[in-house]
Design a protein around this motif. Structure first.
Motif, PDB file in Angstrom:
ATOM      1  N   GLY A 390       0.808  -1.214   0.000  1.00 43.66           N
ATOM      2  CA  GLY A 390       0.000   0.000   0.000  1.00 43.66           C
ATOM      3  C   GLY A 390       0.834   1.254   0.000  1.00 43.66           C
ATOM      4  O   GLY A 390       2.062   1.213   0.084  1.00 43.66           O
ATOM      5  N   SER A 391       0.150   2.367  -0.100  1.00 42.83           N
ATOM      6  CA  SER A 391       0.815   3.664  -0.095  1.00 42.83           C
ATOM      7  C   SER A 391      -0.036   4.660   0.661  1.00 42.83           C
ATOM      8  O   SER A 391      -1.250   4.732   0.464  1.00 42.83           O
ATOM      9  CB  SER A 391       1.042   4.161  -1.532  1.00 42.83           C
ATOM     10  N   LEU A 392       0.620   5.393   1.558  1.00 48.10           N
ATOM     11  CA  LEU A 392      -0.060   6.472   2.260  1.00 48.10           C
ATOM     12  C   LEU A 392      -0.372   7.572   1.255  1.00 48.10           C
ATOM     13  O   LEU A 392       0.426   7.864   0.366  1.00 48.10           O
ATOM     14  CB  LEU A 392       0.808   7.015   3.393  1.00 48.10           C
ATOM     15  N   LEU A 393      -1.522   8.179   1.391  1.00 47.12           N
ATOM     16  CA  LEU A 393      -1.982   9.180   0.430  1.00 47.12           C
ATOM     17  C   LEU A 393      -1.908  10.560   1.051  1.00 47.12           C
ATOM     18  O   LEU A 393      -2.459  10.805   2.136  1.00 47.12           O
ATOM     19  CB  LEU A 393      -3.416   8.868   0.007  1.00 47.12           C
ATOM     20  N   GLY A 394      -1.203  11.465   0.393  1.00 48.81           N
ATOM     21  CA  GLY A 394      -1.090  12.845   0.855  1.00 48.81           C
ATOM     22  C   GLY A 394      -1.060  13.792  -0.326  1.00 48.81           C
ATOM     23  O   GLY A 394      -1.262  13.390  -1.481  1.00 48.81           O
ATOM     24  N   GLU A 395      -0.772  15.045  -0.068  1.00 47.68           N
ATOM     25  CA  GLU A 395      -0.775  16.044  -1.145  1.00 47.68           C
ATOM     26  C   GLU A 395       0.304  15.770  -2.187  1.00 47.68           C
ATOM     27  O   GLU A 395       0.109  16.004  -3.372  1.00 47.68           O
ATOM     28  CB  GLU A 395      -0.591  17.443  -0.548  1.00 47.68           C
ATOM     29  N   LYS A 396       1.471  15.229  -1.752  1.00 47.34           N
ATOM     30  CA  LYS A 396       2.577  15.041  -2.677  1.00 47.34           C
ATOM     31  C   LYS A 396       2.320  13.934  -3.697  1.00 47.34           C
ATOM     32  O   LYS A 396       2.880  13.967  -4.793  1.00 47.34           O
ATOM     33  CB  LYS A 396       3.863  14.747  -1.895  1.00 47.34           C
ATOM     34  N   ASN A 397       1.524  12.939  -3.318  1.00 48.88           N
ATOM     35  CA  ASN A 397       1.231  11.871  -4.278  1.00 48.88           C
ATOM     36  C   ASN A 397      -0.259  11.816  -4.598  1.00 48.88           C
ATOM     37  O   ASN A 397      -0.802  10.749  -4.884  1.00 48.88           O
ATOM     38  CB  ASN A 397       1.723  10.515  -3.763  1.00 48.88           C
ATOM     39  N   ALA A 398      -0.903  12.995  -4.546  1.00 45.38           N
ATOM     40  CA  ALA A 398      -2.338  13.073  -4.862  1.00 45.38           C
ATOM     41  C   ALA A 398      -2.539  12.990  -6.364  1.00 45.38           C
ATOM     42  O   ALA A 398      -2.930  13.945  -7.038  1.00 45.38           O
ATOM     43  CB  ALA A 398      -2.940  14.354  -4.293  1.00 45.38           C
ATOM     44  N   ASN A 399      -2.238  11.826  -6.882  1.00 46.42           N
ATOM     45  CA  ASN A 399      -2.383  11.527  -8.313  1.00 46.42           C
ATOM     46  C   ASN A 399      -2.708  10.046  -8.410  1.00 46.42           C
ATOM     47  O   ASN A 399      -1.950   9.209  -7.913  1.00 46.42           O
ATOM     48  CB  ASN A 399      -1.085  11.862  -9.056  1.00 46.42           C
ATOM     49  N   SER A 400      -3.814   9.715  -9.033  1.00 45.52           N
ATOM     50  CA  SER A 400      -4.283   8.327  -9.034  1.00 45.52           C
ATOM     51  C   SER A 400      -3.265   7.381  -9.654  1.00 45.52           C
ATOM     52  O   SER A 400      -2.999   6.295  -9.130  1.00 45.52           O
ATOM     53  CB  SER A 400      -5.615   8.230  -9.777  1.00 45.52           C
ATOM     54  N   GLU A 401      -2.681   7.782 -10.776  1.00 38.38           N
ATOM     55  CA  GLU A 401      -1.715   6.920 -11.454  1.00 38.38           C
ATOM     56  C   GLU A 401      -0.487   6.691 -10.590  1.00 38.38           C
ATOM     57  O   GLU A 401       0.009   5.565 -10.453  1.00 38.38           O
ATOM     58  CB  GLU A 401      -1.321   7.539 -12.792  1.00 38.38           C
ATOM     59  N   LEU A 402       0.029   7.780  -9.976  1.00 46.05           N
ATOM     60  CA  LEU A 402       1.202   7.660  -9.107  1.00 46.05           C
ATOM     61  C   LEU A 402       0.889   6.811  -7.890  1.00 46.05           C
ATOM     62  O   LEU A 402       1.685   5.959  -7.476  1.00 46.05           O
ATOM     63  CB  LEU A 402       1.665   9.058  -8.679  1.00 46.05           C
TER      64      LEU A 402
END
Length: 691
Positions: A390-402
């Motif tokens: 999994g990946s924590l979701l924040g502003e820096k990776n707020a991109n669905s593909e990423l």
């Protein structure tokens, strides 16, 4: 950095050796380079026209050429290109002058890591700028199409800003009894809602104006201009109109019942959300993260060795097993979590509102739940394990593909370590995880050498000039815990820990044995076998090879050793000694990635290569790149004058094959012509199949 790109670089540089050193540094870092060099303004202009480089590396101390002159030539091209100045050391006054002249970055010659970082940064920034322009063009085209679709839609659609109409399509005007948009421009949307539902609708508009999530739909009573009321369902979505935030309202008179819509969004086998709805949920989580929402995680879960499990239980029981698997997972989730199916047997979970400790505990509980459960499938009962990433979701990776890429990467890492593991993307812990993963693969490599756990494939090299030879390239794979692993994954680890000479010997020894077996039924064959730079320093390799070839009774020239041009260039003296001694034994030699240097043919004065394998970067979309066709033809012409034969790798379509024939290429190789086939290794019990 995306290593699939080929960076076209213009070196404004007096020293060929200095330029080649930078090229080798980039290639050793896995970056494909298409270089050119110029030393005068006229040469710069010519190369800019022909190569159209991405980056320009300027020797700031080169006499007769100043940075302003170069930026002027670049500006005249009208293309977005990054200019990097090369300095021996930082001098404040000189740096200011260069940046004032339009230089994008400063690279230090005596600091390779800094220079590499600058080149990567400027290329990524250049690519991002180009991507933005493409997206802007695409956005304008999309907006144009959306306008056309909006006007042609049979759904009544309007855009509302601060409660006022700012746009409506013809279906909306017709539904509410207006003849033109001017009749409702600036009209409050509440005027079209029945008085019985006006307060509810008004409260909803206020909540939406505060940025709250809109409801999926709202059933209400609408009112036409002539006073006639009708029952409708309204769907809400945040949107923009002329760069201003607004609401999109869709009024539908006939809609499916909510229960039916919910059913259509579910996967029949598992009861989870289907792929389309799961991706929508991920998009919604990403949108929330971009607005500051925290404590969201995307978690991917996949049963280990699914193909083997299905083969054991039968395809008819696969859906039943997956349904039980999903039930075990969802039973552990909270009301704020959602689960869906992202692939045939991959679950995607959006977890919300969990602290770090709670998240770790939940992920571990999910893994343990699967590992300790027994799954009953009629008369069969099986145990199962799962990998979680999994990946924590924040502003820096707020991109669905990423986000999906990060989560998928951690899942594959967990699987590569043997499965029944969990891993979360956390940049702070990445270094430690990389070290653990490296040690794990190092252990697998050592075991593979001891237990013959490597696998060889071969891919035919086909003559375009009707030469009566049977050639194949030998390709290496590793039998990993989750199946065969490509060399790009494990060879860097092997090289770092000094295992490459042992692996080279393993490949060569088994290739010789396979040749001996093959010639008993398929006739004479030539194998191209890769050799790494580490083996050039192995003093015992050539005597060992001589003994193995003699024992196998192979004719001279059946083995062609190959090395990349850049590796040979950086180890020129030992490479020259090795190649001369190898050819004295009757072997042949090939230079890979040929033509990628500034003066590739100069290398042939030191290295007696029989074959030149043209750099694969020339093959990408070959029919669309006349400049690459021209360069390949030049390489072939010069090679034939020197009595060398050329090979084009990575040929992926018929059009390219025809063009390569016209260019004079001798041999071609690629998946389009033949997929790699497994090669028999003596003593393994496998059966060799003819190419």
């Amino acid at each position: 950095m995306n290593l699939d790109y080929v960076i076209k670089i213009l070196f404004i540089e007096d020293s060929v050796e200095d330029a080649e050193q930078i090229i080798s540094m980039l290639r050793n870092s896995g970056i494909a380079v298409r270089p050119a060099r110029a030393t005068t303004l006229a040469e710069i202009h010519a190369v800019l026209e022909e190569l159209q480089p991405d980056l320009v590396l300027l020797d700031a101390s080169l006499p007769g050429i100043e940075a302003p002159q170069v930026t002027h030539l670049l500006d005249a091209q009208g293309r977005d290109q990054a200019l990097i100045a090369l300095l021996p050391q930082l001098e404040e006054r000189r740096v200011v002058e260069l940046f004032s002249a339009g230089v994008h970055g400063i690279g230090l010659r005596n600091q390779p890591k800094q220079l590499l970082a600058i080149i990567q940064r400027e290329f990524e920034a250049l690519h991002a700028r180009r991507q933005v322009r493409r997206l802007e063009t695409s956005l304008r085209e999309t907006e144009r199409r959306c306008e056309a679709l909006l006007d042609s839609s049979t759904d009544a659609i309007a855009y509302v800003h601060e409660g006022m109409h700012v746009r409506a399509n013809p279906a909306y005007l017709q539904a509410f009894g207006f003849s033109s948009f001017d009749d409702i421009l600036g009209l409050p949307v509440l005027d079209l809602i029945s008085s019985t539902d006006a307060d509810t609708f008004k409260a909803l508009l206020k909540s939406l104006s505060r940025g709250e999530k809109p409801p999926t739909r709202l059933e209400t009573q609408a009112r036409r201009a002539d006073g006639v009321s009708f029952k409708t369902m309204v769907e809400f979505a945040h949107a923009t109109f002329e760069s201003e935030p607004c609401l999109q309202l869709v009024f539908r008179r006939q809609l499916l019942e909510p229960a039916v819509i919910e059913q259509l969004q579910r996967d029949r086998a598992t009861g989870l959300y289907n792929r389309q709805r799961t991706l929508e949920l991920i998009d919604e989580a990403v949108a929330a993260a971009s607005q500051g929402q925290k404590n969201q995680v995307l978690l991917l879960i996949e049963p280990d060795n699914w193909a083997d499990v299905v083969a054991r239980i039968g395809l008819g029981n696969a859906d039943q097993l997956l349904a039980q698997f999903a039930t075990r997972i969802t039973a552990r989730l909270t009301d704020t979590d959602t689960a869906g199916l992202l692939a045939d047997h991959m679950l995607g979970l959006v977890l919300r509102g969990h602290s770090d400790d709670e998240l770790k505990a939940l992920v571990e509980a999910l893994r343990e739940t699967i590992a300790r459960e027994i799954f009953d499938l009629g008369s069969q009962s099986i145990a199962l394990t799962a990998s979680l990433g999994g990946s924590l979701l924040g502003e820096k990776n707020a991109n669905s593909e990423l986000l999906l890429s990060q989560a998928s990467g951690t899942l594959r890492n967990a699987q590569s370590l043997g499965g029944n593991r969990s891993e979360l993307h956390d940049p702070a812990a990445r270094e430690k995880a990389d070290a653990e993963r490296e040690q794990y693969w190092l252990q697998l490599l050592r075991q593979a050498l001891e237990r013959d756990a490597f696998v060889l494939y071969h891919q035919q090299i086909i003559s375009l000039q009707e030469a009566e030879v049977d050639c194949s390239e030998v390709l290496l794979r590793l039998e990993g815990p989750q199946g065969e692993v490509l060399p790009g994954f494990f060879l860097p680890i092997a090289d770092k820990h000094g295992l490459m000479p042992r692996i080279d010997r393993w490949v060569l020894g088994h290739a010789i044995d396979a040749l001996r077996t093959r010639e008993s039924y398929a006739g004479e064959t030539t194998f191209f076998v890769k050799l790494t730079a580490s083996s050039l320093h192995d003093r015992e390799l050539l005597p060992w090879l001589a003994a193995r070839l003699k024992a196998a009774s192979l004719k001279r020239g059946r083995i062609v050793l190959e090395m990349p041009e850049s590796k040979v260039m950086t180890t020129l003296r030992p490479a020259q000694d090795f190649v001369n001694a190898w050819k004295a034994l009757g072997g042949q030699f090939a230079l890979e990635q040929f033509g990628s240097g500034l003066n590739s043919f100069q290398l042939l004065t030191h290295i007696d290569a029989d074959y030149l394998k043209i750099d694969r970067s020339f093959m990408a979309d070959l029919p669309q790149h006349p400049e690459n066709q021209k360069r390949i033809a030049e390489i072939c012409r010069d090679a034939h004058e020197l009595k060398r034969q050329t090979v084009a790798e990575w040929v992926e379509d018929a059009a390219s094959t025809s063009l390569l024939f016209a260019c004079g290429v001798d041999f071609v190789q690629g998946n389009f012509l033949q997929q790699p086939q497994r090669l028999t290794l003596a003593g393994t019990g496998n059966v060799m199949h003819p190419a």
